[in-house]
Write a protein that holds these residues in place. Structure first.
Motif, mmCIF file in Angstrom:
data_model
loop_
_atom_site.group_PDB
_atom_site.id
_atom_site.type_symbol
_atom_site.label_atom_id
_atom_site.label_comp_id
_atom_site.label_asym_id
_atom_site.label_seq_id
_atom_site.Cartn_x
_atom_site.Cartn_y
_atom_site.Cartn_z
ATOM 1 N N PHE A 21 -12.242 -3.863 1.829
ATOM 2 C CA PHE A 21 -11.848 -4.092 0.444
ATOM 3 C C PHE A 21 -13.066 -4.379 -0.438
ATOM 4 N N ASP A 67 -6.904 1.100 4.783
ATOM 5 C CA ASP A 67 -6.404 -0.177 5.301
ATOM 6 C C ASP A 67 -5.463 -0.022 6.497
ATOM 7 N N MET A 82 -10.648 -5.873 7.279
ATOM 8 C CA MET A 82 -9.989 -5.511 6.020
ATOM 9 C C MET A 82 -10.750 -6.061 4.822
ATOM 10 N N ASN A 113 -8.932 2.279 -0.704
ATOM 11 C CA ASN A 113 -8.654 1.101 0.097
ATOM 12 C C ASN A 113 -7.250 1.134 0.696
ATOM 13 N N SER A 114 -6.256 1.511 -0.099
ATOM 14 C CA SER A 114 -4.879 1.527 0.399
ATOM 15 C C SER A 114 -4.639 2.642 1.403
ATOM 16 N N ASP A 135 0.828 -1.210 0.000
ATOM 17 C CA ASP A 135 0.000 0.000 0.000
ATOM 18 C C ASP A 135 0.862 1.259 0.000
#
Length: 325
Positions: free
Chosen positions: A264, A303, A260, A299-300, A72
């Motif tokens: 995602f 997270d 997570m 998302n990255s 990420d």
């Protein structure tokens, strides 16, 4: 090549009225979150050091979480500076890195950006699947897990997943799929609507692969929950010993993995839906495509913050009390 509906595919400048502030804030949040997550993982490694100065006893799960954080962070450091440079020079990606073979072909920088977007969207999914399999095997097949799943294997899975993702995501550069510049001129990804099998085959395959991975991760998580529930039922109800430490560690792994996975799934579903709508319903909607790409990139950023919040003692104590009940 028919590209009706993609207004910014050949733009040389960024659309007027666009600001670099949102991209800068997201970049800073993603950078800070991933760095903090890596620091927490390093602290966990130091605390896991065995007596006598031997190498730390770190599970394959935490090795995979570390690889996910590094992935990420690398994605943010490679993609966000390109976007910020486009805003700084008021030039689109195709203009910043020209070299397309035709007038409608994106430049080299745009093609690279599309490859990186596809890669850093798919690679974390494979890592999540590896984490889900690790958790499932540790709960359902402990003898096989202790014998075959080692820290060395966890380290090897990261490069293996990255290599497979790189080969798959390079297909549009070889002609199977078409990179496309999206408005406001700071995004590039694979074209998801309009055209024939050559243009739409890759986005459908990409979305289908992500969908299958999400289903596989969900199935592993559900099976792990069943194993944990069975362990809880076999535990003495009154006057029995407290839960063993490895079991609580497995519970922590499962809860973190579940959080997570939900994150995602929420971030990737818009892209999966848009890819199928563009291919089979001929729905050319550049704004919807761009929103799906932004969801995927978030998302990255989120997270690592999920991992940071989960590592707090208050949150983990709350989760354990809920799970015990």
């Amino acid at each position: 090549m028919e590209t009706k509906g993609y207004q910014c595919r050949g733009s040389r400048y960024i659309e007027s009225g666009q600001s670099a502030v949102p991209s800068s804030v997201l970049f800073a949040a993603g950078l800070l979150g991933n760095v903090l997550a890596l620091l927490l993982l390093g602290q966990h490694r130091r605390r896991s050091r065995s007596p006598g100065g031997r190498p730390p006893r770190v599970s394959a799960f935490y090795v995979l979480v570390t690889v996910l954080a590094v992935t990420d962070l690398l994605g943010k450091c490679l993609l966000s500076p390109i976007v910020l440079a486009a805003y700084a020079y008021n030039r689109s990606l195709s203009e910043l890195g020209p070299g397309g073979r035709g007038e409608d072909e994106p430049g080299v920088l745009c093609q690279l950006f599309a490859f990186l977007m596809a890669f850093f969207g798919l690679a974390p999914t494979l890592l999540l699947l590896a984490m889900a399999l690790e958790c499932w095997l540790s709960l359902g097949h402990p003898y096989f897990y202790r014998r075959h799943l080692t820290r060395r294997l966890g380290v090897a899975l990261g490069p293996a997943a990255g290599g497979l993702c790189a080969l798959f995501c390079a297909l549009p550069l070889l002609g199977f799929g078409v990179p496309m510049q999206y408005c406001p001129g700071t995004w590039c990804f694979i074209r998801m609507a309009g055209g024939g099998p050559r243009e739409l085959g890759f986005p459908v395959l990409y979305a289908g692969l992500m969908g299958l991975l999400v289903v596989a991760i969900g199935a592993c998580n559900v099976s792990s929950m069943r194993h944990l529930y069975g362990m809880a039922r076999r535990q003495p109800r009154r006057g029995g010993p407290p839960p063993a430490a490895p079991r609580m560690e497995e519970l922590d792994h499962l809860v973190l993995l579940g959080l997570m996975t939900v994150l995602f799934t929420v971030c990737s579903l818009p892209l999966i839906i848009r890819a199928y709508m563009g291919a089979f319903a001929a729905d050319i909607n550049e704004n919807a495509d761009l929103s799906a790409l932004r969801f995927l990139s978030v998302n990255s950023i989120v997270d690592p913050w999920v991992f940071i919040i989960f590592r707090t003692s208050v949150f983990r104590s709350f989760v354990r009390r809920v799970c015990r009940r």
